[in-house]
Design a protein around this motif. Structure first.
Motif, PDB file in Angstrom:
ATOM      1  N   TYR A  54       0.866  -1.166   0.000  1.00  0.00           N
ATOM      2  CA  TYR A  54       0.000   0.000   0.000  1.00  0.00           C
ATOM      3  C   TYR A  54       0.905   1.219   0.000  1.00  0.00           C
ATOM      4  O   TYR A  54       1.875   1.271   0.759  1.00  0.00           O
ATOM      5  CB  TYR A  54      -0.911   0.000   1.227  1.00  0.00           C
ATOM      6  CG  TYR A  54      -1.744  -1.250   1.316  1.00  0.00           C
ATOM      7  CD1 TYR A  54      -2.895  -1.389   0.555  1.00  0.00           C
ATOM      8  CD2 TYR A  54      -1.367  -2.296   2.144  1.00  0.00           C
ATOM      9  CE1 TYR A  54      -3.662  -2.548   0.624  1.00  0.00           C
ATOM     10  CE2 TYR A  54      -2.123  -3.461   2.223  1.00  0.00           C
ATOM     11  CZ  TYR A  54      -3.271  -3.578   1.461  1.00  0.00           C
ATOM     12  OH  TYR A  54      -4.017  -4.721   1.522  1.00  0.00           O
ATOM     13  N   LEU A  55       0.591   2.202  -0.837  1.00  0.00           N
ATOM     14  CA  LEU A  55       1.528   3.290  -1.098  1.00  0.00           C
ATOM     15  C   LEU A  55       0.896   4.669  -0.967  1.00  0.00           C
ATOM     16  O   LEU A  55      -0.270   4.870  -1.300  1.00  0.00           O
ATOM     17  CB  LEU A  55       2.085   3.155  -2.522  1.00  0.00           C
ATOM     18  CG  LEU A  55       2.642   1.791  -2.926  1.00  0.00           C
ATOM     19  CD1 LEU A  55       2.977   1.775  -4.405  1.00  0.00           C
ATOM     20  CD2 LEU A  55       3.837   1.427  -2.088  1.00  0.00           C
ATOM     21  N   GLY A  56       1.691   5.625  -0.499  1.00  0.00           N
ATOM     22  CA  GLY A  56       1.334   7.032  -0.522  1.00  0.00           C
ATOM     23  C   GLY A  56       0.415   7.490   0.592  1.00  0.00           C
ATOM     24  O   GLY A  56       0.191   6.798   1.573  1.00  0.00           O
ATOM     25  N   LEU A  57      -0.102   8.697   0.414  1.00  0.00           N
ATOM     26  CA  LEU A  57      -0.914   9.351   1.441  1.00  0.00           C
ATOM     27  C   LEU A  57      -2.082   8.504   1.926  1.00  0.00           C
ATOM     28  O   LEU A  57      -2.336   8.399   3.118  1.00  0.00           O
ATOM     29  CB  LEU A  57      -1.469  10.686   0.925  1.00  0.00           C
ATOM     30  CG  LEU A  57      -0.491  11.831   0.725  1.00  0.00           C
ATOM     31  CD1 LEU A  57      -1.221  13.040   0.156  1.00  0.00           C
ATOM     32  CD2 LEU A  57       0.204  12.185   2.019  1.00  0.00           C
ATOM     33  N   PHE A  58      -2.815   7.926   0.981  1.00  0.00           N
ATOM     34  CA  PHE A  58      -3.994   7.139   1.332  1.00  0.00           C
ATOM     35  C   PHE A  58      -3.717   5.636   1.355  1.00  0.00           C
ATOM     36  O   PHE A  58      -4.648   4.847   1.481  1.00  0.00           O
ATOM     37  CB  PHE A  58      -5.149   7.447   0.370  1.00  0.00           C
ATOM     38  CG  PHE A  58      -5.869   8.716   0.706  1.00  0.00           C
ATOM     39  CD1 PHE A  58      -6.964   8.720   1.551  1.00  0.00           C
ATOM     40  CD2 PHE A  58      -5.448   9.921   0.180  1.00  0.00           C
ATOM     41  CE1 PHE A  58      -7.624   9.883   1.869  1.00  0.00           C
ATOM     42  CE2 PHE A  58      -6.098  11.107   0.487  1.00  0.00           C
ATOM     43  CZ  PHE A  58      -7.195  11.086   1.338  1.00  0.00           C
ATOM     44  N   GLN A  59      -2.444   5.269   1.255  1.00  0.00           N
ATOM     45  CA  GLN A  59      -2.050   3.860   1.279  1.00  0.00           C
ATOM     46  C   GLN A  59      -2.884   3.039   0.295  1.00  0.00           C
ATOM     47  O   GLN A  59      -3.579   2.088   0.647  1.00  0.00           O
ATOM     48  CB  GLN A  59      -2.142   3.299   2.702  1.00  0.00           C
ATOM     49  CG  GLN A  59      -1.116   3.900   3.638  1.00  0.00           C
ATOM     50  CD  GLN A  59       0.297   3.491   3.259  1.00  0.00           C
ATOM     51  OE1 GLN A  59       0.738   2.419   3.617  1.00  0.00           O
ATOM     52  NE2 GLN A  59       1.012   4.340   2.529  1.00  0.00           N
ATOM     53  N   ILE A  60      -2.798   3.430  -0.965  1.00  0.00           N
ATOM     54  CA  ILE A  60      -3.534   2.777  -2.047  1.00  0.00           C
ATOM     55  C   ILE A  60      -2.832   1.469  -2.416  1.00  0.00           C
ATOM     56  O   ILE A  60      -1.612   1.444  -2.586  1.00  0.00           O
ATOM     57  CB  ILE A  60      -3.601   3.686  -3.295  1.00  0.00           C
ATOM     58  CG1 ILE A  60      -4.171   5.069  -2.953  1.00  0.00           C
ATOM     59  CG2 ILE A  60      -4.374   3.006  -4.426  1.00  0.00           C
ATOM     60  CD1 ILE A  60      -5.598   5.098  -2.537  1.00  0.00           C
TER      61      ILE A  60
END
Length: 94
Positions: A54-60
């Motif tokens: 999961y990646l980035g600000l919103f953990q997509i």
């Protein structure tokens, strides 16, 4: 060269105002979206959870996009989060 336990990496987070300028520019529940992003990443655009990954600000989840490295771009990450929210509400972020 990999990192060992004695090395540290600088983690730079967006300020709450910087995060709000990106997140609240879209027509969704701004306060809720800000809370989710803070909970998921503490506003660190490069946040990674290898469990997904999961990646980035919103953990997509990286499988939601064809080019996962773009999820580290906060503008792109917020756009994908917004699209997920439009189709599924807050369900992707339990």
């Amino acid at each position: 060269m990999g990192l060992d336990n004695s090395q540290s990496v600088a983690v730079v987070a967006l300020t709450p105002d910087e995060a709000a300028s990106i997140i609240c520019a879209l027509p969704w529940e701004c306060d809720s979206a800000m809370r989710v992003a803070y909970c998921e990443s503490r506003f660190v655009a490069e946040a990674t959870n290898p469990a997904g990954p999961y990646l980035g600000l919103f953990q997509i989840w990286d499988r939601h996009v064809q080019e996962p490295w773009l999820l580290y771009d906060p503008f792109y990450n917020v756009q994908i989060a917004y699209q997920l929210w439009l189709s599924r509400g807050w369900q992707p972020w339990p």
